[in-house]
Motif scaffolding. Structure first.
Motif, PDB file in Angstrom:
ATOM      1  N   ARG A 153       0.825  -1.199   0.000  1.00 45.99           N
ATOM      2  CA  ARG A 153       0.000   0.000   0.000  1.00 45.99           C
ATOM      3  C   ARG A 153       0.862   1.252   0.000  1.00 45.99           C
ATOM      4  O   ARG A 153       2.006   1.247   0.471  1.00 45.99           O
ATOM      5  CB  ARG A 153      -0.915   0.015   1.230  1.00 45.99           C
ATOM      6  CG  ARG A 153      -1.919  -1.125   1.259  1.00 45.99           C
ATOM      7  CD  ARG A 153      -2.799  -1.028   2.488  1.00 45.99           C
ATOM      8  NE  ARG A 153      -3.864  -2.041   2.461  1.00 45.99           N
ATOM      9  CZ  ARG A 153      -3.757  -3.237   3.014  1.00 45.99           C
ATOM     10  NH1 ARG A 153      -2.641  -3.584   3.634  1.00 45.99           N
ATOM     11  NH2 ARG A 153      -4.758  -4.096   2.934  1.00 45.99           N
ATOM     12  N   TRP A 154       0.285   2.315  -0.453  1.00 48.45           N
ATOM     13  CA  TRP A 154       0.830   3.659  -0.293  1.00 48.45           C
ATOM     14  C   TRP A 154      -0.096   4.433   0.642  1.00 48.45           C
ATOM     15  O   TRP A 154      -1.333   4.347   0.514  1.00 48.45           O
ATOM     16  CB  TRP A 154       0.937   4.386  -1.626  1.00 48.45           C
ATOM     17  CG  TRP A 154       2.054   3.920  -2.487  1.00 48.45           C
ATOM     18  CD1 TRP A 154       1.992   3.019  -3.514  1.00 48.45           C
ATOM     19  CD2 TRP A 154       3.431   4.344  -2.421  1.00 48.45           C
ATOM     20  NE1 TRP A 154       3.228   2.855  -4.089  1.00 48.45           N
ATOM     21  CE2 TRP A 154       4.128   3.660  -3.435  1.00 48.45           C
ATOM     22  CE3 TRP A 154       4.131   5.234  -1.611  1.00 48.45           C
ATOM     23  CZ2 TRP A 154       5.494   3.830  -3.655  1.00 48.45           C
ATOM     24  CZ3 TRP A 154       5.484   5.408  -1.837  1.00 48.45           C
ATOM     25  CH2 TRP A 154       6.155   4.715  -2.836  1.00 48.45           C
ATOM     26  N   TYR A 155       0.522   5.159   1.544  1.00 40.77           N
ATOM     27  CA  TYR A 155      -0.189   6.069   2.430  1.00 40.77           C
ATOM     28  C   TYR A 155       0.463   7.447   2.275  1.00 40.77           C
ATOM     29  O   TYR A 155       1.555   7.574   1.714  1.00 40.77           O
ATOM     30  CB  TYR A 155      -0.050   5.636   3.894  1.00 40.77           C
ATOM     31  CG  TYR A 155      -0.805   4.397   4.272  1.00 40.77           C
ATOM     32  CD1 TYR A 155      -0.311   3.137   3.951  1.00 40.77           C
ATOM     33  CD2 TYR A 155      -2.001   4.466   4.984  1.00 40.77           C
ATOM     34  CE1 TYR A 155      -0.997   1.989   4.311  1.00 40.77           C
ATOM     35  CE2 TYR A 155      -2.697   3.322   5.365  1.00 40.77           C
ATOM     36  CZ  TYR A 155      -2.183   2.082   5.014  1.00 40.77           C
ATOM     37  OH  TYR A 155      -2.862   0.950   5.377  1.00 40.77           O
ATOM     38  N   ARG A 196      -2.189  10.272   8.996  1.00 41.68           N
ATOM     39  CA  ARG A 196      -1.801   9.474   7.836  1.00 41.68           C
ATOM     40  C   ARG A 196      -3.053   8.859   7.220  1.00 41.68           C
ATOM     41  O   ARG A 196      -3.927   8.351   7.930  1.00 41.68           O
ATOM     42  CB  ARG A 196      -0.825   8.384   8.264  1.00 41.68           C
ATOM     43  CG  ARG A 196      -0.176   7.640   7.121  1.00 41.68           C
ATOM     44  CD  ARG A 196       0.921   6.727   7.618  1.00 41.68           C
ATOM     45  NE  ARG A 196       2.007   7.471   8.264  1.00 41.68           N
ATOM     46  CZ  ARG A 196       3.147   6.916   8.637  1.00 41.68           C
ATOM     47  NH1 ARG A 196       3.379   5.624   8.417  1.00 41.68           N
ATOM     48  NH2 ARG A 196       4.075   7.647   9.239  1.00 41.68           N
ATOM     49  N   GLU A 197      -3.118   8.883   5.895  1.00 44.36           N
ATOM     50  CA  GLU A 197      -4.283   8.339   5.210  1.00 44.36           C
ATOM     51  C   GLU A 197      -3.847   7.369   4.123  1.00 44.36           C
ATOM     52  O   GLU A 197      -2.792   7.538   3.492  1.00 44.36           O
ATOM     53  CB  GLU A 197      -5.147   9.449   4.598  1.00 44.36           C
ATOM     54  CG  GLU A 197      -4.484  10.242   3.500  1.00 44.36           C
ATOM     55  CD  GLU A 197      -5.422  11.233   2.834  1.00 44.36           C
ATOM     56  OE1 GLU A 197      -6.613  11.300   3.208  1.00 44.36           O
ATOM     57  OE2 GLU A 197      -4.964  11.953   1.919  1.00 44.36           O
ATOM     58  N   TRP A 198      -4.663   6.390   3.899  1.00 45.91           N
ATOM     59  CA  TRP A 198      -4.424   5.392   2.863  1.00 45.91           C
ATOM     60  C   TRP A 198      -4.654   6.005   1.491  1.00 45.91           C
ATOM     61  O   TRP A 198      -5.574   6.799   1.297  1.00 45.91           O
ATOM     62  CB  TRP A 198      -5.361   4.211   3.089  1.00 45.91           C
ATOM     63  CG  TRP A 198      -5.439   3.275   1.936  1.00 45.91           C
ATOM     64  CD1 TRP A 198      -4.491   2.374   1.528  1.00 45.91           C
ATOM     65  CD2 TRP A 198      -6.533   3.133   1.028  1.00 45.91           C
ATOM     66  NE1 TRP A 198      -4.933   1.687   0.424  1.00 45.91           N
ATOM     67  CE2 TRP A 198      -6.186   2.126   0.100  1.00 45.91           C
ATOM     68  CE3 TRP A 198      -7.773   3.749   0.914  1.00 45.91           C
ATOM     69  CZ2 TRP A 198      -7.032   1.734  -0.936  1.00 45.91           C
ATOM     70  CZ3 TRP A 198      -8.624   3.361  -0.114  1.00 45.91           C
ATOM     71  CH2 TRP A 198      -8.249   2.364  -1.024  1.00 45.91           C
ATOM     72  N   TRP A 223       7.012  -0.517   7.262  1.00 47.61           N
ATOM     73  CA  TRP A 223       6.889   0.773   6.612  1.00 47.61           C
ATOM     74  C   TRP A 223       8.229   1.211   6.025  1.00 47.61           C
ATOM     75  O   TRP A 223       9.278   0.939   6.603  1.00 47.61           O
ATOM     76  CB  TRP A 223       6.437   1.831   7.619  1.00 47.61           C
ATOM     77  CG  TRP A 223       5.038   1.638   8.111  1.00 47.61           C
ATOM     78  CD1 TRP A 223       4.652   0.887   9.188  1.00 47.61           C
ATOM     79  CD2 TRP A 223       3.855   2.204   7.573  1.00 47.61           C
ATOM     80  NE1 TRP A 223       3.296   0.954   9.332  1.00 47.61           N
ATOM     81  CE2 TRP A 223       2.768   1.761   8.358  1.00 47.61           C
ATOM     82  CE3 TRP A 223       3.588   3.050   6.495  1.00 47.61           C
ATOM     83  CZ2 TRP A 223       1.448   2.133   8.097  1.00 47.61           C
ATOM     84  CZ3 TRP A 223       2.276   3.416   6.234  1.00 47.61           C
ATOM     85  CH2 TRP A 223       1.231   2.957   7.032  1.00 47.61           C
ATOM     86  N   CYS A 246       5.346   3.926   1.795  1.00 48.79           N
ATOM     87  CA  CYS A 246       4.912   2.618   1.321  1.00 48.79           C
ATOM     88  C   CYS A 246       4.874   1.650   2.503  1.00 48.79           C
ATOM     89  O   CYS A 246       5.585   1.817   3.496  1.00 48.79           O
ATOM     90  CB  CYS A 246       5.815   2.097   0.205  1.00 48.79           C
ATOM     91  SG  CYS A 246       7.570   1.968   0.600  1.00 48.79           S
ATOM     92  N   ASN A 247       4.026   0.681   2.360  1.00 47.40           N
ATOM     93  CA  ASN A 247       3.789  -0.295   3.431  1.00 47.40           C
ATOM     94  C   ASN A 247       3.618  -1.660   2.813  1.00 47.40           C
ATOM     95  O   ASN A 247       2.974  -1.809   1.772  1.00 47.40           O
ATOM     96  CB  ASN A 247       2.537   0.103   4.215  1.00 47.40           C
ATOM     97  CG  ASN A 247       2.088  -0.971   5.176  1.00 47.40           C
ATOM     98  OD1 ASN A 247       1.342  -1.873   4.813  1.00 47.40           O
ATOM     99  ND2 ASN A 247       2.543  -0.862   6.409  1.00 47.40           N
ATOM    100  N   SER A 262       3.478  -6.097   9.425  1.00 46.50           N
ATOM    101  CA  SER A 262       3.509  -4.939   8.536  1.00 46.50           C
ATOM    102  C   SER A 262       4.822  -4.189   8.696  1.00 46.50           C
ATOM    103  O   SER A 262       5.355  -4.084   9.800  1.00 46.50           O
ATOM    104  CB  SER A 262       2.335  -4.012   8.875  1.00 46.50           C
ATOM    105  OG  SER A 262       2.322  -2.861   8.057  1.00 46.50           O
ATOM    106  N   THR A 270      -3.786   0.465  -2.850  1.00 46.95           N
ATOM    107  CA  THR A 270      -3.403  -0.904  -2.508  1.00 46.95           C
ATOM    108  C   THR A 270      -3.251  -1.732  -3.765  1.00 46.95           C
ATOM    109  O   THR A 270      -4.029  -1.588  -4.700  1.00 46.95           O
ATOM    110  CB  THR A 270      -4.478  -1.559  -1.623  1.00 46.95           C
ATOM    111  OG1 THR A 270      -4.615  -0.820  -0.412  1.00 46.95           O
ATOM    112  CG2 THR A 270      -4.121  -3.005  -1.302  1.00 46.95           C
TER     113      THR A 270
END
Length: 114
Positions: free
Chosen positions: A34-36, A44-46, A104, A94-95, A102, A49
């Motif tokens: 994912r990118w946040y 922080r927001e998503w 980061w 990125c995650n 998880s 994915t």
């Protein structure tokens, strides 16, 4: 597992940038990447994915402007950002989510000037 994000910078509104997230280390059981993003003084927001079968999802705020993709051979995930707006200014992270947890990346700053 380590994630290295890059590609941020300063761009004018309407411009484009491509972010990269390179992975290293032994990765087993990927569930999603994912990118946040986190704008100044905001949570922080998503953003987007991508899962192993190639399916993608986007936040409403970037749908139609951003594209998440991957290059499995390079072990890299990308975020192509088009038609950038000042509201897209943020540190992008990125995650990776695996069956073991998880991780980061360190973040890359995107600044969009009006």
């Amino acid at each position: 597992v380590q994630l290295q994000a890059s590609g941020g910078g300063l761009v004018q509104a309407g411009g484009s940038l491509r972010l990269s997230c390179a992975t290293s280390g032994r990765i087993i059981g990927i569930k999603a990447m994912r990118w946040y993003r986190q704008a100044p003084d905001k949570e922080r927001e998503w953003v987007a994915t991508i899962i192993p079968n190639g399916s993608v999802n986007y936040a409403d705020s970037v749908e139609g402007r951003f594209t998440i993709s991957r290059d499995s051979a390079k072990r890299t995930v990308y975020l192509q950002m088009n038609t950038l707006e000042p509201e897209d200014t943020a540190v992008y992270y990125c995650n990776i989510n695996t069956v073991y947890g998880s991780r980061w990346g360190q973040g890359t700053l995107v600044t969009v000037s009006s």
